[in-house]
Write an enzyme that holds these catalytic residues in place. Structure first.
Site, mmCIF file in Angstrom:
data_model
loop_
_atom_site.group_PDB
_atom_site.id
_atom_site.type_symbol
_atom_site.label_atom_id
_atom_site.label_comp_id
_atom_site.label_asym_id
_atom_site.label_seq_id
_atom_site.Cartn_x
_atom_site.Cartn_y
_atom_site.Cartn_z
ATOM 1 N N ASP A 179 0.902 -1.143 0.000
ATOM 2 C CA ASP A 179 0.000 0.000 0.000
ATOM 3 C C ASP A 179 0.943 1.195 0.000
ATOM 4 O O ASP A 179 1.628 1.455 0.996
ATOM 5 C CB ASP A 179 -0.860 0.010 1.271
ATOM 6 C CG ASP A 179 -1.827 1.181 1.273
ATOM 7 O OD1 ASP A 179 -1.396 2.298 0.950
ATOM 8 O OD2 ASP A 179 -3.009 0.979 1.599
ATOM 9 N N HIS A 180 0.996 1.909 -1.116
ATOM 10 C CA HIS A 180 2.094 2.878 -1.244
ATOM 11 C C HIS A 180 1.992 4.023 -0.233
ATOM 12 O O HIS A 180 2.964 4.714 0.007
ATOM 13 C CB HIS A 180 2.220 3.382 -2.687
ATOM 14 C CG HIS A 180 1.241 4.447 -3.064
ATOM 15 N ND1 HIS A 180 -0.047 4.172 -3.445
ATOM 16 C CD2 HIS A 180 1.360 5.791 -3.117
ATOM 17 C CE1 HIS A 180 -0.669 5.307 -3.711
ATOM 18 N NE2 HIS A 180 0.160 6.306 -3.530
ATOM 19 N N LYS A 184 5.127 6.602 2.276
ATOM 20 C CA LYS A 184 5.283 8.057 2.363
ATOM 21 C C LYS A 184 5.905 8.426 3.706
ATOM 22 O O LYS A 184 5.454 7.962 4.752
ATOM 23 C CB LYS A 184 3.910 8.748 2.217
ATOM 24 C CG LYS A 184 3.294 8.596 0.821
ATOM 25 C CD LYS A 184 1.936 9.283 0.756
ATOM 26 C CE LYS A 184 1.169 8.910 -0.501
ATOM 27 N NZ LYS A 184 1.454 9.736 -1.660
ATOM 28 N N ASP A 237 -10.900 1.681 -3.873
ATOM 29 C CA ASP A 237 -9.685 2.336 -4.348
ATOM 30 C C ASP A 237 -8.936 3.040 -3.220
ATOM 31 O O ASP A 237 -7.708 3.010 -3.180
ATOM 32 C CB ASP A 237 -10.056 3.351 -5.448
ATOM 33 C CG ASP A 237 -8.837 3.879 -6.180
ATOM 34 O OD1 ASP A 237 -7.984 3.052 -6.554
ATOM 35 O OD2 ASP A 237 -8.731 5.106 -6.375
ATOM 36 N N HIS A 242 -5.658 2.915 1.540
ATOM 37 C CA HIS A 242 -4.908 4.071 2.056
ATOM 38 C C HIS A 242 -5.557 4.678 3.306
ATOM 39 O O HIS A 242 -4.884 5.024 4.274
ATOM 40 C CB HIS A 242 -4.795 5.153 0.980
ATOM 41 C CG HIS A 242 -4.268 4.644 -0.331
ATOM 42 N ND1 HIS A 242 -3.345 3.635 -0.413
ATOM 43 C CD2 HIS A 242 -4.528 4.999 -1.619
ATOM 44 C CE1 HIS A 242 -3.058 3.400 -1.685
ATOM 45 N NE2 HIS A 242 -3.776 4.206 -2.432
HETATM 46 C C1 BG6 Z 1 -3.936 4.923 -5.913
HETATM 47 C C2 BG6 Z 1 -5.346 4.992 -6.430
HETATM 48 O O1 BG6 Z 1 -3.753 3.802 -5.099
HETATM 49 O O2 BG6 Z 1 -3.670 6.091 -5.156
HETATM 50 C C3 BG6 Z 1 -5.558 6.236 -7.255
HETATM 51 O O3 BG6 Z 1 -5.615 3.843 -7.211
HETATM 52 C C4 BG6 Z 1 -5.143 7.466 -6.479
HETATM 53 O O4 BG6 Z 1 -6.898 6.343 -7.674
HETATM 54 C C5 BG6 Z 1 -3.756 7.289 -5.883
HETATM 55 O O5 BG6 Z 1 -5.159 8.567 -7.361
HETATM 56 C C6 BG6 Z 1 -3.425 8.424 -4.947
HETATM 57 O O6 BG6 Z 1 -2.077 8.324 -4.555
HETATM 58 P P1 BG6 Z 1 -1.254 9.601 -4.143
HETATM 59 O O7 BG6 Z 1 0.071 9.059 -3.747
HETATM 60 O O8 BG6 Z 1 -1.211 10.511 -5.333
HETATM 61 O O9 BG6 Z 1 -2.009 10.238 -3.006
#
Ligand code: BG6
Length: 491
Positions: A179-180, A184, A237, A242
């Site tokens: 989960d990216h 952060k 999503d 997140h």
């Molecule tokens: C992704 C979603 O996981 O995260 C996207 O699939 C979203 O829809 C994105 O735009 C948002 O990531 P960040 O790092 O730009 O907040």
């Protein structure tokens, strides 16, 4: 490292640039190869050329073409259908050859970056073709690991099934569910802020906190990803992944150590304690919406239904606001208000803790509207600020809210690692603290599932409220908190 889905968007936009940066800053050993695996016919040379196009678009990389050439020499390509056993045989041969030529010693990292419905099949084939080594308790190498991109399943049942499929072939310690948001810096800093400082923890509970607001706002629309988004919607999503990460880090108890199991066990406890919303109650706690046409930064933008590949009558939500309670001693009775959406006025992610008011309005009413507030700005203005009330200079006792602030950029002045760089590195080092554990992902699905089923096709269709692009969602989102005598932060 093998990337399944190597010609896809994620590889080009995130993975390859992150790998290239890691290589340039000396964090990726020069001998470690990256093998792309995808359906499209291509040679190694053509694959390198294609990756150069996406990565060198980045200006800082373009200034250093020689280092790209060095990096490109470690890129290889295997072309095959994801179901085709011959492809995995070829992959195995390629990896064995690279082991011999480059001394990689049999270590393997598989990255699942394909359409999620292919994950199960790919994992099963990896197992069948002896591409996965079980961890050896007496030696930490050679190791095999797998990174699984989100979305991890599309509901609780499919997430469980995917976990089962993965665990037939891998051990939990080898599985890295990414989960990216956890990559952060500012998200990791939530833990540091809370547990490396002594002064906040004593007031971080229902005795002092009035409520918490978590906002993940995006100004972009669906951006050509409607194929995926139409079947996902905002809850899958952002909320299930997140938003749950932000919530759990914000609400968890202190872990006994900063190690993968201790940290993740505390996060799981928060998810378990989060009150499930009964289906009949969803409308009372949750507001959804879909963006219509509007304007962002003065530019006209189309509504969701007019985006390419979106069904004209689509009911896919692009916005959600909800009220959640965490039924444990720390948080009993404290509402957590979550909101996220696309085509909101600006891009901002923030966790805000609003404290209870001072017990007596000693100075009259002038400060009554301004309780203390701690705001953790996750992006894009990475900062922490604490709002308190001060006396405005003058002969009268006039009070004004003021902010005390910390800004990451100004304080450290260094460029941060991108989320993918950090997480790829952690995986290569075998540290899964910033990845999601099996029970964590399943609890998160269990929590959001009632909200999902509310507008799924199987239920009687309900019209979805439309909000104008460039606004903060449907009006009902405001009423959700106004009904509790609170209001959303103006961001
Ligand atoms: C992704 C979603 O996981 O995260 C996207 O699939 C979203 O829809 C994105 O735009 C948002 O990531 P960040 O790092 O730009 O907040």
């Amino acid at each position: 490292m093998v990337i399944f889905g190597a010609t896809g968007d994620l590889t080009q936009r995130k993975l390859m640039p992150a790998l290239y940066t890691l290589a340039r800053i000396g964090m990726l050993p020069a001998e470690s190869p990256v093998v792309g695996f995808a359906r499209r016919p291509m040679t190694d040379v053509a694959f390198r050329r294609e990756m150069a196009k996406s990565v060198l678009g980045d200006a800082s990389a373009a200034s250093d073409p020689r280092s790209w050439e060095d990096f490109a020499q470690r890129l290889f390509y295997v072309q095959a259908d994801f179901h085709d056993p011959a492809g995995y045989k070829q992959l195995r041969e390629t990896l064995e050859r690279l082991d011999r030529e480059r001394g990689t010693g049999g270590n393997r990292l598989f990255y699942l970056a394909t359409a999620p419905e292919l994950y199960g099949d790919i994992v099963a084939r990896l197992g069948e073709h002896q591409l996965v080594q079980r961890p050896n308790p007496d030696a930490d190498r050679p190791w095999t690991r797998v990174i699984v991109e989100k979305p991890f399943g599309r509901d609780l049942a499919s997430a469980r099934e995917l976990n089962r499929m993965l665990l037939r072939v891998f051990r939990e310690s080898q599985i890295f569910r990414i989960d990216h948001y956890l990559g952060k810096e500012t998200v990791q800093n939530i833990l540091v802020f809370r547990f490396a400082n002594g002064i906040f923890e004593p007031i971080w509970n229902q005795h002092y906190v009035d409520h918490v607001q978590i906002t993940v706002a995006e100004s972009i629309g669906v951006e050509g990803r409607a194929g995926y988004y139409e079947t996902a919607g905002v809850v899958r999503d952002i909320i299930q992944s997140h938003m749950m990460q932000l919530l759990t880090l914000m609400a968890m108890e202190s872990p006994v150590a900063i190690d993968p199991d201790a940290v993740r066990s505390e996060k799981v406890k928060v998810l378990r304690a989060a009150r499930r919303i009964a289906r009949a109650e969803v409308a009372r706690h949750v507001v959804v919406g879909q963006y219509g046409p509007g304007a962002i930064d003065g530019q006209r933008v189309p509504g969701y239904r007019a985006e390419p590949r979106v069904a004209p009558g689509s009911r896919t939500p692009t916005f959600v606001a909800m009220r959640l309670f965490i039924d444990n001693w720390r948080w009993a009775g404290v509402p957590f208000y979550l909101r996220t959406g696309k085509r909101l006025p600006k891009r901002v992610t923030e966790v805000a803790v609003q404290f209870k008011r001072a017990p007596l309005p000693l100075f009259g009413d002038s400060a009554a509207g301004e309780p203390n507030l701690l705001a953790l700005n996750i992006q894009p203005d990475e900062a922490i600020s604490l709002r308190f009330v001060a006396k405005a200079p003058g002969t009268t006792m006039t009070l004004r809210p003021v902010d005390m602030g910390f800004r990451f950029g100004a304080a450290f002045g260094t460029e941060e690692m991108s989320a993918y760089e950090r997480l790829l590195l952690d995986c290569l080092l075998g540290d899964s603290t910033l990845f999601t554990r099996r029970d964590e992902v399943e609890e998160a699905w269990d929590l959001v599932e009632p909200i999902l089923s509310w507008w799924e096709p199987s239920t009687p269709p309900q019209p979805i409220p439309i909000y104008a692009a460039g606004t903060w969602g449907p009006e009902a989102a405001g009423s959700l908190v106004a009904g509790d005598n609170r209001r959303w932060r103006e961001l």
